[in-house]
Scaffold this motif. Structure first.
Motif, PDB file in Angstrom:
ATOM      1  N   LEU A 209       0.826  -1.213   0.000  1.00 17.23           N
ATOM      2  CA  LEU A 209       0.000   0.000   0.000  1.00 17.23           C
ATOM      3  C   LEU A 209       0.857   1.259   0.000  1.00 17.23           C
ATOM      4  CD1 LEU A 209      -2.826  -0.683   2.609  1.00 17.23           C
ATOM      5  CD2 LEU A 209      -3.047  -0.462   0.133  1.00 17.23           C
ATOM      6  N   GLY A 210       1.847   1.297   0.926  1.00 22.34           N
ATOM      7  CA  GLY A 210       2.713   2.478   1.058  1.00 22.34           C
ATOM      8  C   GLY A 210       3.353   2.851  -0.274  1.00 22.34           C
ATOM      9  N   PHE A 213       0.751   4.354  -2.724  1.00 25.31           N
ATOM     10  CA  PHE A 213       0.369   5.735  -2.431  1.00 25.31           C
ATOM     11  C   PHE A 213       1.533   6.695  -2.678  1.00 25.31           C
ATOM     12  CE2 PHE A 213      -3.180   3.783   0.020  1.00 25.31           C
ATOM     13  CZ  PHE A 213      -4.209   4.424  -0.647  1.00 25.31           C
ATOM     14  N   ALA A 214       2.776   6.237  -2.387  1.00 24.30           N
ATOM     15  CA  ALA A 214       3.941   7.081  -2.661  1.00 24.30           C
ATOM     16  C   ALA A 214       4.032   7.348  -4.162  1.00 24.30           C
ATOM     17  CB  ALA A 214       5.211   6.404  -2.139  1.00 24.30           C
ATOM     18  N   GLU A 217       1.453   9.934  -5.096  1.00 25.15           N
ATOM     19  CA  GLU A 217       1.871  11.254  -4.639  1.00 25.15           C
ATOM     20  C   GLU A 217       2.928  11.828  -5.590  1.00 25.15           C
ATOM     21  OE1 GLU A 217       0.640  13.222  -2.588  1.00 25.15           O
ATOM     22  OE2 GLU A 217       2.208  14.680  -2.162  1.00 25.15           O
TER      23      GLU A 217
ATOM     24  N   THR B  25      -0.957  14.847   3.257  1.00 25.67           N
ATOM     25  CA  THR B  25      -0.631  13.495   2.820  1.00 25.67           C
ATOM     26  C   THR B  25       0.322  12.822   3.806  1.00 25.67           C
ATOM     27  OG1 THR B  25      -0.802  14.332   0.582  1.00 25.67           O
ATOM     28  CG2 THR B  25       0.188  12.162   0.853  1.00 25.67           C
ATOM     29  N   HIS B  26       1.249  13.629   4.383  1.00 25.64           N
ATOM     30  CA  HIS B  26       2.259  13.072   5.287  1.00 25.64           C
ATOM     31  C   HIS B  26       1.992  13.484   6.718  1.00 25.64           C
ATOM     32  CE1 HIS B  26       4.759  11.571   2.033  1.00 25.64           C
ATOM     33  NE2 HIS B  26       4.492  12.695   1.388  1.00 25.64           N
ATOM     34  N   PHE B  28       2.474   9.276   6.550  1.00 27.97           N
ATOM     35  CA  PHE B  28       1.610   8.144   6.222  1.00 27.97           C
ATOM     36  C   PHE B  28       1.199   7.414   7.505  1.00 27.97           C
ATOM     37  CE2 PHE B  28       2.054   6.798   1.526  1.00 27.97           C
ATOM     38  CZ  PHE B  28       1.983   8.107   1.118  1.00 27.97           C
ATOM     39  N   LEU B  30      -0.383   3.676   8.660  1.00 30.75           N
ATOM     40  CA  LEU B  30      -0.731   2.313   8.218  1.00 30.75           C
ATOM     41  C   LEU B  30      -0.572   2.155   6.703  1.00 30.75           C
ATOM     42  CD1 LEU B  30      -4.167   2.084  10.116  1.00 30.75           C
ATOM     43  CD2 LEU B  30      -1.982   1.289  10.997  1.00 30.75           C
ATOM     44  N   GLY B  31       0.439   2.795   6.137  1.00 26.20           N
ATOM     45  CA  GLY B  31       0.670   2.665   4.702  1.00 26.20           C
ATOM     46  C   GLY B  31      -0.256   3.520   3.856  1.00 26.20           C
ATOM     47  N   MET B  32      -1.094   4.344   4.534  1.00 29.45           N
ATOM     48  CA  MET B  32      -2.035   5.181   3.782  1.00 29.45           C
ATOM     49  C   MET B  32      -1.676   6.647   3.968  1.00 29.45           C
ATOM     50  SD  MET B  32      -5.666   3.403   4.662  1.00 29.45           S
ATOM     51  CE  MET B  32      -5.318   2.385   6.078  1.00 29.45           C
ATOM     52  N   PRO B  33      -2.053   7.500   3.024  1.00 33.22           N
ATOM     53  CA  PRO B  33      -1.846   8.928   3.233  1.00 33.22           C
ATOM     54  C   PRO B  33      -2.568   9.366   4.500  1.00 33.22           C
ATOM     55  CG  PRO B  33      -3.206   8.514   1.280  1.00 33.22           C
ATOM     56  CD  PRO B  33      -2.665   7.209   1.730  1.00 33.22           C
TER      57      PRO B  33
END
Lengths: 485, 69
Positions: A209-210, A213-214, A217, B25-26, B28, B30-33
């Protein structure tokens, strides 16, 4: 490419079979057909209330909205959750009153509380105006699913006709029992499909997921936070609050609460329904994965995001299972909406003008009206176009106008009079129509206001007008208020 | 309204306060924005608050008769 279509057809027939079986040969009176004789336990009520939010709009719309808009989509997660918090307090008294008075629909509630047949008719008209676009959305979703999952073998117009036929047959055969049992099958499938897709796609394509989303972005800077203008923080907050208030004002959600066996059901469900909302996260993940993998969809075509990436990532049999799930997400809410619209026309409009008719006559007429309402919805679906989203938002704004009068009627001493409730709802709905048809926003009406105020959801204005008119007219007509508690 | 019912304001403060105070956005979560992660955490938080209200609300005490029965 026939396999996905076979799976979809199987799902539709399975649902139809369940619906007919659920009826179990019982004699279906008005109460049995519409509110399951108020015998549903916590689990079935949970599924009815939860099942309605996982409609094709969620399945296709939420992923498409994430794909096209980014962070503003997150409002869907928040408003449902807060609506369940509100439900803890408002559903038990609504249920108790409906049970004591043997009510079967939402307008009954207003008509009885305010002792005004005219108010019942107004609420019925508002409900029907709001339900038709909602039904159109389900049919549109059916068309998209069968067309994409069938790799184009069946045209969307044919799919819409078949879908409308199945929903109609299903409602006539089984009433609300069909909805509850198909919900079991539908929710099980959607849980599996959505969690699987929402985890598989980010991990398969991006390693987690990370990283996904990165990557978003990087390619779409700022897409994952709310913008400074337009769908900004103040839009977010006002939209979440407005839609949370409107959530249980939909006539089918309102009437679904009549099916419960006890009031405690709702309080217990208010604990678990917020967790159920977590499924939506995975729908968002699918939309975001699609943004990077099948880019280029614009406007209404973003609704195709989930199926485009499914077709790109999976073999036909998996696409078939996803399509079958999608069909169920349209059938269950579609059947509830259709049944409600027909019951409203028969029980709440026709009956007001022909009070002598008995329940059997009303049920018979409601069943005859089911295909008529379906045909009207098919007509609007085939007309199609971008206006559908505008219509849905208009529907939400319509039903939210019922909230102030409802809330007042739950108080021990209702300060709102019959005339006040009628005038408030009428003024609110008229404002919604005017604002929607003129495409006005607060910014376009009052450009001198600060940006945060300009971005507020325009529904705030209608609700404000509603509350002011309701208060003023209630004060003016104070003395003759007759309330049945 | 019983006093315990006021706890129901907490989910509103949590879910709406996050975006108001930190629309970003930051970092993050739990891996989400941030915004999505915050709202996602708000759901189990809401469930916990509602469970607490359910436990403490005399209306749900076993043996109590339901309204309308």
């Amino acid at each position: 490419m026939i396999l996905p279509l076979v799976l979809i057809a199987f799902a539709a027939l399975f649902a139809l079979g369940l619906g007919i079986r659920a009826r179990g040969g019982r004699e279906m009176g008005l109460e049995q057909w519409t509110v399951g004789a108020r015998g549903f336990g916590a689990f079935l009520v949970f599924l009815l209330l939860a099942g309605e939010i996982y409609t094709t709009f969620t399945f296709l719309g939420a992923s498409g909205f994430a794909y096209g808009q980014g962070a503003p989509t997150f409002y869907i997660l928040a408003y449902g959750t807060l609506a369940y918090v509100i439900s803890y307090f408002i559903l038990p008294p609504i249920w108790a009153y409906a049970r004591a008075e043997k009510l079967v629909s939402q307008p009954d509630f207003f008509a009885r509380k305010y002792d005004s047949a005219a108010l019942g008719v107004l609420v019925s008209v508002v409900d029907i105006l709001a339900l038709v676009p909602y039904l159109v959305l389900q049919f549109t979703g059916l068309g998209i699913i069968v067309q994409t999952a069938g790799y184009g073998a069946i045209s969307s117009a044919v799919a819409i006709w078949i879908g409308a036929g199945v929903v109609t047959a299903y409602v006539i055969a089984s009433g609300v029992h069909g909805s509850a049992w198909t919900s079991v099958a539908k929710d099980g499938m959607i849980l599996l499909v959505v969690v699987f897709m929402g985890l598989y796609l980010p991990f398969h394509y991006f390693g987690g997921l990370g990283p996904m989303f990165a990557a978003i972005e990087k390619t779409h800077p700022g897409f994952l936070a709310l913008p400074a203008k337009g769908q900004s923080v103040s839009w977010f907050v006002s939209t979440v609050l407005l839609t949370a208030l409107g959530f249980f004002m939909w006539p089918h959600s309102f009437a679904a609460c009549y099916t419960a066996r006890s009031a405690r059901t709702f309080r217990k469900n208010a604990i678990f329904l917020p967790l159920y909302q977590l499924i939506l996260l995975f729908v968002f993940f699918v939309g975001f994965a699609a943004l990077l993998k099948v880019p280029g969809l614009k406007g209404a075509a973003t609704n195709l995001a989930l199926f485009r990436i499914a077709v790109a990532a999976f073999p036909p049999w998996v696409v078939g299972i996803i399509g079958a799930t999608g069909v169920l997400t349209a059938l269950v809410p579609g059947s509830l909406i259709l049944m409600n619209a027909a019951t409203l026309l028969s029980n709440n409009l026709y009956r007001v003008f022909r009070p002598a008719v008995d329940d059997d006559h009303v049920v018979g007429l409601a069943k005859m009206l089911v295909p008529v309402v379906a045909l009207v919805a098919v007509y609007f679906t085939l007309q199609g176009g971008a206006t559908i989203v505008a219509l849905l938002l208009m529907g939400y704004s319509f039903v939210t106008q019922l909230f102030p009068a409802l809330l007042a009627s739950l108080l021990a001493v209702n300060p709102v009079t019959r005339a006040g409730a009628f005038a408030g709802i009428f003024a609110g709905v008229a404002t919604v129509v005017a604002l929607t048809l003129s495409h006005a926003s607060i910014g376009s009406l009052m450009p001198f206001l600060p940006q945060q105020v300009q971005d507020l959801n325009v529904g705030i204005i209608a609700l404000g007008v509603n509350i002011i008119v309701l208060a003023v007219v209630s004060l003016a007509t104070r003395a003759p208020a007759v309330q049945r508690a | 309204m019983r006093t315990i019912h006021w706890l129901a304001l907490l989910p509103f403060l949590f879910l709406l306060g996050g975006p108001i105070l930190h629309d970003a956005t930051h970092p993050f979560l739990l891996g989400m924005p941030f915004l999505l992660g915050w709202i996602a955490l708000g759901l189990p938080f809401t469930a916990l608050v509602m469970a607490l209200i359910y436990r403490l609300d005399p209306a749900n005490r076993p043996g109590d008769r339901e309204e309308g029965r």
